[in-house]
Design a protein around this motif. Structure first.
Motif, short mmCIF file in Angstrom:
data_model
loop_
_atom_site.label_atom_id
_atom_site.label_comp_id
_atom_site.label_asym_id
_atom_site.label_seq_id
_atom_site.Cartn_x
_atom_site.Cartn_y
_atom_site.Cartn_z
N LEU A 42 69.40 28.16 53.86
CA LEU A 42 69.24 27.11 53.08
C LEU A 42 67.93 26.76 52.69
O LEU A 42 67.35 25.83 52.76
N ASP A 43 67.24 27.92 52.25
CA ASP A 43 65.81 27.66 51.99
C ASP A 43 65.54 28.38 50.59
O ASP A 43 64.39 29.08 50.74
N ASN A 44 66.33 28.34 49.67
CA ASN A 44 66.28 28.74 48.53
C ASN A 44 66.02 30.14 48.27
O ASN A 44 65.65 30.77 47.35
N ARG A 45 66.46 31.07 49.33
CA ARG A 45 66.25 32.62 49.11
C ARG A 45 67.66 33.08 48.57
O ARG A 45 68.81 32.56 48.97
N ASN A 46 67.58 34.11 47.95
CA ASN A 46 68.89 34.55 47.35
C ASN A 46 69.19 36.01 48.02
O ASN A 46 68.53 36.75 48.23
N GLU A 47 70.61 36.13 48.30
CA GLU A 47 71.04 37.30 49.05
C GLU A 47 71.93 38.00 48.03
O GLU A 47 73.06 37.56 47.97
N PRO A 48 71.73 39.01 47.53
CA PRO A 48 72.46 39.73 46.63
C PRO A 48 73.80 40.64 47.33
O PRO A 48 74.56 41.13 46.61
N HIS A 49 73.52 40.61 48.89
CA HIS A 49 74.66 41.50 49.34
C HIS A 49 75.06 40.53 50.56
O HIS A 49 74.24 40.25 51.39
N VAL A 50 76.54 40.12 50.64
CA VAL A 50 76.86 39.12 51.76
C VAL A 50 78.14 40.02 52.17
O VAL A 50 78.90 40.81 51.62
N THR A 51 78.67 39.66 53.39
CA THR A 51 79.78 40.04 53.95
C THR A 51 80.73 39.16 54.21
O THR A 51 80.80 37.98 55.15
N LYS A 154 81.45 42.20 50.54
CA LYS A 154 82.39 42.99 51.26
C LYS A 154 83.77 42.43 51.54
O LYS A 154 83.45 41.22 52.02
N PRO A 155 84.68 43.11 51.83
CA PRO A 155 85.84 42.46 52.06
C PRO A 155 85.88 41.93 53.36
O PRO A 155 85.31 42.43 54.47
N CYS A 156 86.70 41.06 53.68
CA CYS A 156 86.93 40.55 55.21
C CYS A 156 87.83 41.58 55.98
O CYS A 156 88.67 42.12 55.43
N GLU A 157 87.34 41.66 57.39
CA GLU A 157 88.12 42.61 57.85
C GLU A 157 89.50 41.98 58.28
O GLU A 157 89.75 40.80 58.43
N SER A 158 90.56 43.11 58.28
CA SER A 158 91.95 42.48 58.62
C SER A 158 92.04 41.96 59.96
O SER A 158 91.65 42.53 60.93
N THR A 159 93.02 40.84 59.83
CA THR A 159 93.26 40.09 61.14
C THR A 159 94.87 40.56 61.55
O THR A 159 95.08 40.13 62.75
N GLU A 160 95.48 41.61 61.01
CA GLU A 160 96.88 42.06 61.46
C GLU A 160 96.79 42.86 62.51
O GLU A 160 95.85 43.70 62.63
N SER A 161 97.54 42.39 63.40
CA SER A 161 97.38 43.41 64.65
C SER A 161 98.42 44.70 64.53
O SER A 161 99.17 44.58 63.50
N PRO A 162 97.98 45.69 64.93
CA PRO A 162 98.63 46.83 64.82
C PRO A 162 100.17 47.00 65.32
O PRO A 162 100.21 46.21 66.18
N SER A 163 100.97 47.79 64.70
CA SER A 163 102.28 47.96 65.38
C SER A 163 102.36 48.50 66.98
O SER A 163 101.43 49.05 67.36
N PRO A 164 102.98 47.51 67.91
CA PRO A 164 102.87 47.93 69.16
C PRO A 164 103.37 49.15 69.47
O PRO A 164 104.40 49.71 68.86
N THR A 165 102.53 49.94 70.49
CA THR A 165 103.05 51.11 70.95
C THR A 165 103.40 51.18 72.38
O THR A 165 102.80 50.34 72.99
N PRO A 166 104.26 51.95 72.88
CA PRO A 166 104.93 51.99 74.31
C PRO A 166 103.63 52.25 75.10
O PRO A 166 102.89 53.13 75.04
N SER A 167 103.28 51.37 76.17
CA SER A 167 102.17 51.42 77.02
C SER A 167 102.55 52.31 77.95
O SER A 167 103.77 52.62 78.50
N GLU A 168 101.59 52.72 78.94
CA GLU A 168 101.76 53.42 80.07
C GLU A 168 102.63 52.75 81.11
O GLU A 168 103.32 53.16 81.85
N SER A 169 102.29 51.45 81.19
CA SER A 169 102.77 50.50 82.10
C SER A 169 104.21 50.29 81.82
O SER A 169 105.32 50.54 82.80
#
Length: 241
Positions: A42-51, A154-169
């Motif tokens: 909020l200090d009048n600086r410009n950022e040409p690259h944002v995420t 830059k695009p936002c990181e995906s929030t979708e959870s990966p398909s579950p795989t059988p765990s060792e338990s």
């Protein structure tokens, strides 16, 4: 000479009094727009690259000024100027323009993210992200008074959870397949009955084994009939003194 000195002093005094007024409210199509990314300054600086997330900050605009915010995908993210979002006729300043003392006092702030923009038809650079142009169309000052900013988003990181795989338990909770030679391991052949020697699958009872089983059953039935006959005869016998 004395009269000239007094005239000059009066002119200087008028300028001194007028300068703060000019600096306080310059008027006209003044104002500047900045792009700001986290952490927000909020200090009048410009950022040409944002995420992913970013803010559009307005500085030194006139009181009650309104504008429309138009975002476009800009080459090389689009072959032409492809609109991806529009915010129409919003208030961008609720106080007077403050001249040169505006740098740490934004008039208005709008926050967006890449998820708010329709970027389905835009192409993201593998390192820079989307090339975006912002046009601020001022409603109070018609004509060529727009403000522009071009930046990389830059695009936002995906929030979708990966398909579950059988765990060792989960795998360990399943019953293990018995192997020949282990205690309690039984084998069952299709259509047969379990009863092998523990090293190969059991076979259904056939041949001599089946015949002996049938004879045993008949013998048991015959014995039962004989016992019933003997019991009836015993009941008919009467003893006399």
């Amino acid at each position: 000479m004395a009269r000239a000195a007094l005239t000059a002093a009066a002119a200087m005094a008028c300028l001194a009094l007028g300068s703060p007024a000019l600096a306080t409210d310059p008027g006209g199509a003044n104002g500047t727009v900045k792009i700001d990314g986290p952490a927000y300054q909020l200090d009048n600086r410009n950022e040409p690259h944002v995420t992913c997330e970013f803010q559009v900050e307005f500085f030194n605009f006139d009181k009650d000024e309104r504008a429309s915010l138009i975002f476009e995908a800009w080459p090389p993210s689009a072959p032409d100027f492809h609109e991806v979002k529009r915010v129409t006729d919003v208030l961008v300043s609720d106080d007077k323009a403050s001249g040169g003392s505006y740098r740490n006092d934004p008039d208005e702030v709008f926050r967006f993210s890449a998820a708010d923009l329709n970027l389905t038809e835009a192409m993201a650079h593998p390192k820079q992200g989307y090339h975006i142009k912002l046009t601020v169309d001022r409603q109070n000052h018609p004509g060529w008074t727009e403000k522009h900013k071009v930046f990389w988003l830059k695009p936002c990181e995906s929030t979708e959870s990966p398909s579950p795989t059988p765990s060792e338990s989960e795998s360990s909770s399943e019953s293990p397949t018995p192997t020949p030679g282990q205690s309690g391991a039984t084998s069952q052949s299709p259509g047969g009955v379990g009863g092998g020697n523990g090293t190969e699958g059991g076979l259904p009872l056939t041949g001599v084994a089946a015949t002996s089983t049938a004879l045993t059953g008949l013998a048991l039935i015959g014995g039962g009939v004989a016992l019933m006959v003997l019991r009836r005869r015993r009941d008919k016998i009467t003893f006399t003194s």
